[in-house]
Design an enzyme around this catalytic site. Sequence first.
Site, PDB file in Angstrom:
ATOM      1  N   GLY A  16      -3.805  -3.026   6.790  1.00 18.52           N
ATOM      2  CA  GLY A  16      -4.824  -3.230   5.767  1.00 18.52           C
ATOM      3  C   GLY A  16      -6.029  -2.357   6.013  1.00 18.52           C
ATOM      4  O   GLY A  16      -5.902  -1.150   6.292  1.00 18.52           O
ATOM      5  N   TYR A  67       1.572   4.437   8.989  1.00 14.27           N
ATOM      6  CA  TYR A  67       0.940   3.132   8.775  1.00 14.27           C
ATOM      7  C   TYR A  67       1.823   2.000   9.303  1.00 14.27           C
ATOM      8  O   TYR A  67       3.030   1.943   9.054  1.00 14.27           O
ATOM      9  CB  TYR A  67       0.681   2.907   7.274  1.00 14.27           C
ATOM     10  CG  TYR A  67       0.221   1.501   6.956  1.00 14.27           C
ATOM     11  CD1 TYR A  67      -1.098   1.118   7.183  1.00 14.27           C
ATOM     12  CD2 TYR A  67       1.113   0.554   6.444  1.00 14.27           C
ATOM     13  CE1 TYR A  67      -1.524  -0.175   6.909  1.00 14.27           C
ATOM     14  CE2 TYR A  67       0.692  -0.743   6.170  1.00 14.27           C
ATOM     15  CZ  TYR A  67      -0.627  -1.100   6.409  1.00 14.27           C
ATOM     16  OH  TYR A  67      -1.041  -2.380   6.153  1.00 14.27           O
TER      17      TYR A  67
END
Length: 510
Positions: free
Chosen positions: A54, A47
């Site tokens: 998000g 990530y």
Amino acid sequence: MIKALDIDTIYTLLFKGEKLVPNKESIAQVEQSYNFLKKFSEDKIIYGINTGFGPMAQYRVDDDFLTNLQYNIIRSHSTGAGKPLDALYVKSAMIVRLNNLLQGKSGIHPELIHLLAEFINRGICPFVPEHGSVGASGDLVQLAHIALALIGEGEVFYKGELRDTAGVLKENGLKRISMHIREGLSVTNGTSVMTGIGIVNLIYAKRLLHWAVAASVMINEIASSYDDFMSEELNATKHHKGQKEIARMMRKWSDGSSSLRKRENYLYNKENKEKILKHKVQPYYSLRCVPQILGPVHDTLVNAEEVLANETNSACDNPIVDKESGNVYHGGNFHGDYVSFEMDKLKIAVTKMVMLSERQLNYLFHDRINDILPPFVNMGVLGLNYGLQAAQFTATSTTAECQTLSYPMYVHSIPNNNDNQDIVSMGTNSALLAKTVIDNGYQVMSVLFMGITQAIDCLNIQDDLSKNTKVIYDEIRDIFPKFVEDTPKYKEISKLTNYLTNKEIEKISL
């Protein structure tokens, strides 16, 4: 500087001009974390390194655009609004962010550490608007404004002027940071702004408590109270550390006072035959119950200090890079609930302290309650002159604002970010509201000390004060002279607020 920062050390950095120097061991750990992440991330989906942010995390980003990805989170999130945060609070936030990154759990390049330290030491303060954070992925918006300056964009305050960052960097011979792996995400992702504001709040709240104790002793000196309400024996029977500490502080402040009475010399004296006692056997609660009222305030500040220190010495972004276990962990260390809750408790505690001051002020100004002073400590002609009558309006209205602002932000979550952030902390809002409550508290305290010094002169008891309270009386009278005729008082309130806010006290730690 060591990795474990305490509030006293941050105080010296903020208020004493001490320079921040990251130690070599910490820098080495940062570099090791960076080298580990560089290799670990070569063939994995992680990530914020090769995915969007998000709700966009489900979209993988091509290798050709990974550098752009880090710049994009900074530029896209620089969307703050409202007036800029004062430089002191931004500096505090940068100190916290630096220490968070020094934990060696973020995988950032050491050059980011060095530039942040240069900003802090050279007084380069990024333009950071107050509004923007929901405190869930940390202070994304406010931290993005700090990051914007670190990449040489946006604006900074430098030597009292708002200037383009690029020019200030050039003037100081500094180079903007480069994007290596995840510098953009690491700077913007965390709780450093709410924590930085919280630390300054804590420092000022401690100082306000110091003044509240001093004022409470002086009020009791004016009332010639019996002193057993602050006795060690009485307060030891209640098993709360704060209550006992406030009582101890009051005994220290009042040492040597000839204004306070000993109960054994009057009411326990067999020769006293009064049927109706002229002097109150027990004063009003705002005078007598100070240890019980300010004790919880003290304990709240102690707990807030522990939480803020813990947050400062934590790794607060996501994901967490752990070279020891050889893994990268995804979670929510950026969530600001700890700080948000503490700031709510802090502002409630300060509001109660302000309410106590307002009630003590009312005691001084209400002649039918104190029975020893003219109305509003008016030393002029009653009816023609007004003393501090109107100053009470200021104190009362400001106290009322504190009461309204004490509504908790911690339980006021609004889902956003496509419901990715479905429960948020509002920690920076909580810290900013606490800041306002504390600022208000100093204004109310200023009016209280105006009333106290005027009352002392009304009774002509300057020489009966303790040596400690006499010093405060003299210093306040240097700013706010005794008056008889009516004059505007707004400048004196401002000067006294500045004195109380900025005068160095005995110690910062409770």
